[in-house]
Design a protein around this motif. Structure first.
Motif, short mmCIF file in Angstrom:
data_model
loop_
_atom_site.label_atom_id
_atom_site.label_comp_id
_atom_site.label_asym_id
_atom_site.label_seq_id
_atom_site.Cartn_x
_atom_site.Cartn_y
_atom_site.Cartn_z
N ALA A 66 0.98 -1.08 -0.14
CA ALA A 66 0.16 -0.29 0.03
C ALA A 66 0.95 1.03 -0.14
N PRO A 67 0.58 2.07 -1.10
CA PRO A 67 1.03 3.47 -0.98
C PRO A 67 0.35 4.39 -0.02
N PHE A 68 1.07 5.40 0.52
CA PHE A 68 0.65 6.48 1.48
C PHE A 68 1.12 7.58 0.94
N LEU A 69 0.21 8.64 0.37
CA LEU A 69 0.76 9.73 -0.23
C LEU A 69 0.21 10.80 0.58
N VAL A 70 1.24 11.82 0.70
CA VAL A 70 0.92 12.94 1.63
C VAL A 70 1.20 14.17 0.34
N PHE A 71 0.20 14.98 0.21
CA PHE A 71 0.66 16.07 -0.78
C PHE A 71 0.67 17.20 -0.11
N ALA A 72 1.50 18.29 -0.75
CA ALA A 72 1.86 19.66 -0.08
C ALA A 72 0.61 20.30 0.68
N ASP A 73 -0.45 20.03 0.19
CA ASP A 73 -1.70 20.70 0.91
C ASP A 73 -2.65 19.99 2.07
N ALA A 74 -1.69 18.78 2.43
CA ALA A 74 -2.36 18.07 3.36
C ALA A 74 -2.66 18.47 4.78
N ASP A 75 -3.40 18.20 5.61
CA ASP A 75 -3.52 18.45 6.76
C ASP A 75 -2.39 17.52 7.53
N LEU A 76 -1.38 17.98 7.84
CA LEU A 76 -0.31 17.53 8.43
C LEU A 76 -0.33 16.67 9.88
N ASP A 77 -1.20 16.97 10.49
CA ASP A 77 -1.50 16.65 12.07
C ASP A 77 -2.49 15.39 11.75
N ALA A 78 -3.37 15.51 10.71
CA ALA A 78 -4.48 14.22 10.11
C ALA A 78 -3.53 13.12 9.47
N ALA A 79 -2.36 13.79 8.61
CA ALA A 79 -1.60 12.74 7.87
C ALA A 79 -0.88 11.88 8.95
N VAL A 80 -0.14 12.68 9.86
CA VAL A 80 0.79 12.06 10.91
C VAL A 80 0.01 10.90 11.58
N ALA A 81 -1.14 11.25 12.32
CA ALA A 81 -2.11 10.32 12.86
C ALA A 81 -2.38 9.15 12.04
N GLY A 82 -2.74 9.72 10.87
CA GLY A 82 -3.24 8.49 9.88
C GLY A 82 -1.91 7.51 9.56
N ALA A 83 -0.75 8.27 9.39
CA ALA A 83 0.34 7.36 9.16
C ALA A 83 0.52 6.26 10.19
N LEU A 84 0.35 6.63 11.31
CA LEU A 84 0.76 5.85 12.54
C LEU A 84 -0.30 4.77 12.54
N THR A 85 -1.50 4.93 12.29
CA THR A 85 -2.33 4.05 12.36
C THR A 85 -2.17 2.91 11.27
N ALA A 86 -2.31 3.35 10.09
CA ALA A 86 -1.89 2.77 8.86
C ALA A 86 -0.99 1.81 8.81
N LYS A 87 0.22 2.33 9.46
CA LYS A 87 1.46 1.47 9.43
C LYS A 87 1.34 0.42 10.70
N PHE A 88 1.12 0.91 11.96
CA PHE A 88 1.37 0.27 12.81
C PHE A 88 0.60 -0.55 13.64
N ARG A 89 -0.93 -0.40 13.18
CA ARG A 89 -2.05 -1.20 13.37
C ARG A 89 -1.51 -2.65 13.48
N ASN A 90 -1.92 -3.39 14.55
CA ASN A 90 -1.65 -4.86 14.58
C ASN A 90 -0.17 -5.30 14.24
N ILE A 91 0.77 -4.30 14.80
CA ILE A 91 2.32 -4.32 14.53
C ILE A 91 2.77 -4.40 13.19
N GLY A 92 1.78 -3.68 12.25
CA GLY A 92 2.18 -3.80 10.96
C GLY A 92 2.02 -5.16 9.97
N GLN A 93 1.46 -5.82 10.87
CA GLN A 93 1.12 -7.34 10.26
C GLN A 93 -0.27 -7.45 9.65
N ALA A 94 -0.55 -6.58 8.58
CA ALA A 94 -1.89 -6.45 7.90
C ALA A 94 -1.53 -6.25 6.32
#
Length: 503
Positions: free
Chosen positions: A278-306
């Motif tokens: 899965a690619p995770f794209l963060v564009f220049a106009d992104a809400d950075l707070d939301a992008a950081v929170a989403g990255a942590l969830t998208a990557k580390f949920r289930n210890i990354g084993q998904a």
């Protein structure tokens, strides 16, 4: 921590007592024709706790002959189950949902013990897995056909839906409850019977759930469970038998290819939920707070084993340093340990092979120029732990940009333009899910059109929902699980032409 030891938060050993009592309630046999029985030759295997490496229990190890007994049971039960009223099937699934919620504490603990995920995430899986029971209990009474006149007016077309027959369901180790309910619930709602082969690393949750189905009144033979360490021979025996009519598999793409080849001679209906990148794209106009929170969830949920875990983080050059710094700060604060301990974010990986793979992927990326911002190492045992890791400046030729990581490693690279981001995101044989962070509505619509994935999270880090069709494009699979689409995978269409009733 060994689950049988006490801790400062468990001074009376209540966790140890609950663990012993819970493991005593988990069936240790094969479920065939409504009875838990030993495997052929009384063969068993050990299920271990990945946080300690210590054994939890021994359970029956099915042989190919046992698997055929289970298929025979499903085949015998199918005609009667297919005739059960949809409302009755719905009520049984709803009863299973209610019982699962009532017993949520024990299911959450059991998943943490056999798989390793933090206990809070296990509670989340109980909720998520239960939703498939509730959703498909509602879909069972909405199986529809159609009736209409032929264009010539000479007859009437009747289109009806029918259960495909006995199904073989192969579930993975990483979500031992949700992957079982996601397959069993639509099959039963459609009127099919099933043989379930749970992963040998985490079979206990599936067995306990199967007992719940028996407890609420699902008839004998409708659900059969055959845990086994002999996956190849067991699957071959079932798939070579003409009584099975449907295969559903969640797992790696290479194994999925082999199973599709095995299913081809019988022209079986197949559903394949395979690998992801899965690619995770963060564009220049992104809400950075939301992008950081989403990255942590998208990557580390289930210890990354998904399979849905974000694998490749593409961040616009104007944001990459700030994004990397904020993600690194958050990840460095993660607590690693047994999932039963309070406050743990990163539990153990499933086994030592998973740890070795994470080590190899990080070493390869660093050798090619990536920088470790935090983590990057295995944690000395007991247990199979790997530090939550952030890598920056990851080059395109690093192995982890091509392979599914399946571990707690977040790999960041950069892009300059939208076209470059799309090219990088689509440069993979996989197409399961993508994540996009942008506040530009037109760009968001373009990403829906341009990204070659079966699912997309737009400004969100988790996409899974029982009411939505889960599945991928390209080598990430065939078919869909969840949503109205999910029950269709277990139905086959019949067209009947009748004469003009007015002729």
């Amino acid at each position: 921590m060994n689950p049988t030891q006490t801790s400062a938060t468990d001074p009376q050993g209540s966790l140890a007592a609950r663990t012993v009592a819970l493991l005593g309630r988990v069936p240790d046999g094969l479920l065939i024709d409504g009875v838990w029985r030993p495997a052929e030759g009384d063969r068993t295997f050990t299920v271990s706790d990945p946080a300690t490496g210590l054994p939890l229990v021994r359970i029956a190890d099915a042989s190919p002959r046992d698997a055929l007994d289970a298929l025979a049971s499903a085949d015998r039960a199918f005609p009667a189950w297919a005739r059960v009223a949809p409302r009755e099937r719905a009520e049984l699934l709803r009863a299973a949902f209610e019982e699962l919620q009532r017993r949520r504490d024990e299911f959450a603990l059991l998943m943490t013990l056999e798989m390793g995920k933090p206990l809070q995430e296990s509670f989340g899986e109980v909720a998520y897995g239960g939703e498939f029971l509730r959703w498909f209990s509602e879909e069972a009474v909405r199986i529809q056909g159609r009736y209409g006149i032929t264009p010539e007016g000479t007859g009437r077309v009747v289109v009806s839906q029918h259960p495909v027959g006995p199904c073989y369901l192969i579930t993975p180790w990483n979500f031992p409850l949700a992957m079982a309910t996601r397959k069993i619930a639509p099959a039963l709602a459609a009127g099919c019977t099933v043989v379930v082969k749970p992963a040998s690393l985490t079979p206990l949750t599936t067995s306990l759930f199967a007992q719940v189905l028996l407890d609420v009144g699902v008839p004998a033979g409708v659900v059969n469970v055959v845990p086994s360490t002999k996956s190849g021979p067991v699957s071959a025996a079932i798939l070579d038998d003409p009584r099975v009519r449907k295969l559903s598999f969640t797992g790696s793409t290479p194994v999925g290819r082999d199973l599709l080849a095995r299913a081809a001679p019988g022209v079986l209906r197949t559903s394949m939920e395979l690998g992801g990148n899965a690619p995770f794209l963060v564009f220049a106009d992104a809400d950075l707070d939301a992008a950081v929170a989403g990255a942590l969830t998208a990557k580390f949920r289930n210890i990354g084993q998904a399979c849905t875990a974000a694998n490749r983080f593409f961040v616009h050059a104007s944001l990459v340093e700030e994004f990397t710094a904020r993600v690194t700060e958050a990840v460095a604060a993660f607590e690693t340990g047994a999932g039963t301990q309070p406050g743990v974010t990163i539990g153990p990986l499933i086994d030592s092979r998973a740890v070795a793979k994470s080590e190899e992927l990080v070493a390869d990326a660093v050798a090619r120029g990536a920088t470790v911002r935090t983590g990057g190492h295995a944690v000395e045992g007991p247990g199979s732990f790997f530090e939550a890791t952030v890598l920056a400046d990851v080059p395109a030729d690093a192995a982890l940009m091509r392979e599914e990581i399946f571990g707690p490693v977040l790999a960041i690279t950069t892009f300059e333009s939208e076209d470059e981001a799309v090219r990088l995101a689509n440069d993979t044989e996989y197409g399961l899910v993508s994540y996009v962070y942008t506040r530009d509505l037109a760009r968001a619509q373009r990403m829906i059109e341009r990204l070659a994935t079966g699912m997309m999270g737009l400004n969100v880090g988790v996409v899974s929902n029982a009411a939505a069709p889960f599945g991928g494009w390209k080598e990430s699979g065939l078919g869909r699980e969840g949503g109205p689409e999910g029950i269709r995978e277990y139905l086959q269409t019949k067209y009947t032409l009748t004469p003009d009733p007015f002729a």
